[in-house]
Design an enzyme around this catalytic site. Structure first.
Site, PDB file in Angstrom:
ATOM      1  N   TYR A 131      29.263  81.165  19.730  1.00 38.52           N
ATOM      2  CA  TYR A 131      29.736  82.413  19.149  1.00 38.52           C
ATOM      3  C   TYR A 131      29.712  82.429  17.619  1.00 38.52           C
ATOM      4  O   TYR A 131      30.244  83.351  17.001  1.00 38.52           O
ATOM      5  CB  TYR A 131      31.150  82.740  19.637  1.00 38.52           C
ATOM      6  CG  TYR A 131      32.146  81.597  19.540  1.00 38.52           C
ATOM      7  CD1 TYR A 131      32.368  80.910  18.356  1.00 38.52           C
ATOM      8  CD2 TYR A 131      32.886  81.201  20.665  1.00 38.52           C
ATOM      9  CE1 TYR A 131      33.278  79.889  18.270  1.00 38.52           C
ATOM     10  CE2 TYR A 131      33.803  80.169  20.592  1.00 38.52           C
ATOM     11  CZ  TYR A 131      34.002  79.525  19.391  1.00 38.52           C
ATOM     12  OH  TYR A 131      34.906  78.497  19.305  1.00 38.52           O
TER      13      TYR A 131
ATOM     14  N   ARG B 182      31.943  75.509  22.194  1.00 37.72           N
ATOM     15  CA  ARG B 182      31.791  74.616  21.048  1.00 37.72           C
ATOM     16  C   ARG B 182      31.030  73.365  21.480  1.00 37.72           C
ATOM     17  O   ARG B 182      31.609  72.421  22.012  1.00 37.72           O
ATOM     18  CB  ARG B 182      33.161  74.229  20.472  1.00 37.72           C
ATOM     19  CG  ARG B 182      33.832  75.366  19.718  1.00 37.72           C
ATOM     20  CD  ARG B 182      34.966  74.851  18.851  1.00 37.72           C
ATOM     21  NE  ARG B 182      35.580  75.906  18.077  1.00 37.72           N
ATOM     22  CZ  ARG B 182      35.128  76.358  16.896  1.00 37.72           C
ATOM     23  NH1 ARG B 182      34.030  75.843  16.381  1.00 37.72           N
ATOM     24  NH2 ARG B 182      35.776  77.311  16.259  1.00 37.72           N
TER      25      ARG B 182
ATOM     26  N   CYS C 177      40.466  95.795   1.048  1.00 34.69           N
ATOM     27  CA  CYS C 177      39.902  94.440   0.983  1.00 34.69           C
ATOM     28  C   CYS C 177      39.503  94.137  -0.464  1.00 34.69           C
ATOM     29  O   CYS C 177      39.849  94.864  -1.386  1.00 34.69           O
ATOM     30  CB  CYS C 177      38.668  94.334   1.867  1.00 34.69           C
ATOM     31  SG  CYS C 177      38.957  94.609   3.615  1.00 34.69           S
TER      32      CYS C 177
ATOM     33  N   ASP D  34      33.070  86.780   3.343  1.00 37.32           N
ATOM     34  CA  ASP D  34      32.223  85.885   4.142  1.00 37.32           C
ATOM     35  C   ASP D  34      31.692  86.564   5.393  1.00 37.32           C
ATOM     36  O   ASP D  34      30.692  86.120   5.970  1.00 37.32           O
ATOM     37  CB  ASP D  34      32.963  84.591   4.504  1.00 37.32           C
ATOM     38  CG  ASP D  34      34.202  84.822   5.340  1.00 37.32           C
ATOM     39  OD1 ASP D  34      34.904  85.805   5.090  1.00 37.32           O
ATOM     40  OD2 ASP D  34      34.494  83.983   6.213  1.00 37.32           O
TER      41      ASP D  34
ATOM     42  N   CYS E  23      43.051 106.787  13.542  1.00 35.32           N
ATOM     43  CA  CYS E  23      43.967 105.861  12.868  1.00 35.32           C
ATOM     44  C   CYS E  23      45.035 106.621  12.094  1.00 35.32           C
ATOM     45  O   CYS E  23      46.214 106.231  12.071  1.00 35.32           O
ATOM     46  CB  CYS E  23      43.206 104.955  11.909  1.00 35.32           C
ATOM     47  SG  CYS E  23      42.124 103.759  12.708  1.00 35.32           S
TER      48      CYS E  23
ATOM     49  N   CYS F 148      40.533  94.631  10.381  1.00 33.58           N
ATOM     50  CA  CYS F 148      39.490  94.064   9.531  1.00 33.58           C
ATOM     51  C   CYS F 148      38.274  94.994   9.480  1.00 33.58           C
ATOM     52  O   CYS F 148      37.846  95.541  10.508  1.00 33.58           O
ATOM     53  CB  CYS F 148      39.081  92.698  10.067  1.00 33.58           C
ATOM     54  SG  CYS F 148      37.747  91.904   9.147  1.00 33.58           S
TER      55      CYS F 148
END
Length: 432
Positions: free
Chosen positions: A25, A138, A267, A283, A323, A336
């Site tokens: 992922y 993983r 942000c 990032d 929202c 986010c």
């Protein structure tokens, strides 16, 4: 400029997208196509020194570096020793610096652990939980499972006194096991947990989420399960475990700034430096659209406060209509930005909108009560501090004997430090 953002934190990708594992992922592996290098991506000494010098020179009294990847430990231990030396070289008197290392732990050994402990690195270890959860996605490049070695590394660092946080990716499988994940980490000795919901676009387009992504409902159910287990673990009415999302949310309840950018109105409070010095807005947005400049050509403080970064930050504040009418918008603030743009089918809403609704309905009453207790405790503590200071002042005044009293004893000069302990001169404090 009153609204100028301080340079107090920086996210660094010293190895770019390079990693020694191949987690299914992972959202960063594809970033290799952005750079000219086709072999290893490594930060040069020139980029490193310029970056550190700028942060230590233009940054605040307290600054922090977050070292991420890919896998940042591929730089080798000597690189991070150089990091510390440069921070010492360029640091100002009284300035403090923190370092955070996000790692899969694959190369951590005794020497690494000693170093991380010596220089107080905060380590975020990618450990999703028990073996059946962690090994689901993983794995190494040849499909080897990684859980056993990762747990050994966790124990090694804990035994060496390293501060270890668990970074837990919530996916289409792990969402079912919130309590089990919580108990696993607690038993291991890790009391700081960060649950990171996974959503990426499906291969070939962004209309739908990739199959390993958690849905909004799934992430919401996990948050509720973890919340209930977290509450059960309280001692004397207060938590014994730090869940990053809960901590940040609690800040909102008591009127403090949240610690997570996802819960901020906008942000853009930090920037990201890639291995070649390129600077990006976030990032999750290391892409040509949001390349701000390069550390060898530009000042980080200027890029952080530049119009392009301001534009990026305001995207979060531009909330869709649903929202604006939602009863929980003051808590989630839209979530986010990445979660609102990855999947077209979400139509500008957070992929985890449903998660927030489920969780806030479940947790709001308890969080309000806890916030009330905390505010009352702080009020009493402040009252006690004022009482202590007043008592110290009275005691100091009772000990002041001057010739005008017709008594013998010590004389306090107007320019002496005030005996009440305020740090002021007597004439500026109790002498008034």
């Amino acid at each position: 400029m009153t609204n100028r953002k301080p340079l107090n934190s920086l996210l660094v990708k010293p190895t770019g997208p390079d990693c020694n594992l191949a987690c299914v992922y992972c959202f960063y592996r594809g970033k290799a196509d952005l750079f000219e290098e086709r072999a290893a991506h490594r930060m040069s000494d020139k980029v490193l020194e310029e970056m550190v010098e700028q942060v230590m020179t233009d940054g605040e009294e307290s600054v922090s570096f977050g070292w991420q990847g890919g896998e940042p430990t591929l730089m080798g231990l000597d690189f991070f020793k150089k990091v510390v030396d440069l921070q010492k070289m360029y640091g100002r008197d009284g300035q403090t610096v923190g370092n955070g290392l996000q790692t899969n732990g694959w190369v951590i050994d005794e020497e690494w652990a000693d170093f991380l402990n010596q220089y107080n690195f905060l380590v975020g270890l990618s450990l999703d939980g028990p073996d059946h959860i962690h090994d689901k996605y993983r794995v190494t490049r040849i499909g080897r499972k990684t859980w056993a070695h990762t747990v050994d590394v966790a124990r090694l660092m804990l035994d060496h006194g390293v501060a270890v946080n668990a970074l837990i990716v919530v996916n289409d499988y792990s969402w079912q096991f919130g309590r089990e994940i919580y108990d696993f980490h607690k038993t291991l000795g890790i009391d700081f947990l960060q649950f990171i919901p996974c959503v990426e676009a499906a291969v070939g387009g962004s209309d739908h989420a990739a199959p390993f992504s958690a849905s909004g409902e799934q992430f919401g159910r996990l948050l509720c399960d973890v919340f209930d287990r977290w509450r059960e673990d309280f001692v004397d009415g207060w938590p014994t475990t730090s869940i990053r999302f809960f901590d940040s949310l609690f800040h909102l309840y008591v009127g403090l700034p949240p610690t997570e950018c996802t819960l901020m109105p906008e942000c853009g409070t930090y920037v990201v430096v890639e291995h070649n010095g390129d600077v990006f807005s976030c990032d999750f947005f290391v892409e040509p659209t949001w390349r701000l400049g390069n550390v060898l050509e530009d000042k980080l403080i200027d890029l952080l406060n530049g119009p392009r970064q301001g534009e990026f930050g305001r995207i979060k504040a531009d909330l869709p209509a649903p929202c604006q009418d939602c009863k929980w918008v003051k808590l989630c603030l839209g979530g986010c930005t990445k979660d609102r743009t990855r999947v077209k089918a979400d139509e500008g809403l957070s992929h985890f909108c449903e998660a927030y609704k489920i969780f806030f309905e479940h947790s709001d009453a308890f969080m309000r009560d806890l916030a009330g207790k905390w505010i009352e405790r702080e009020r009493l503590a402040q009252g006690e501090e004022r009482r202590r200071q007043e008592e110290a002042r009275r005691q100091a005044m009772s000990n002041i004997i001057t010739p005008s009293h017709g008594m013998t004893g010590s004389k306090i000069s107007r320019n002496d430090p005030c005996p009440c302990g305020s740090g002021k001169k007597f004439k500026k404090c109790c002498g008034r």
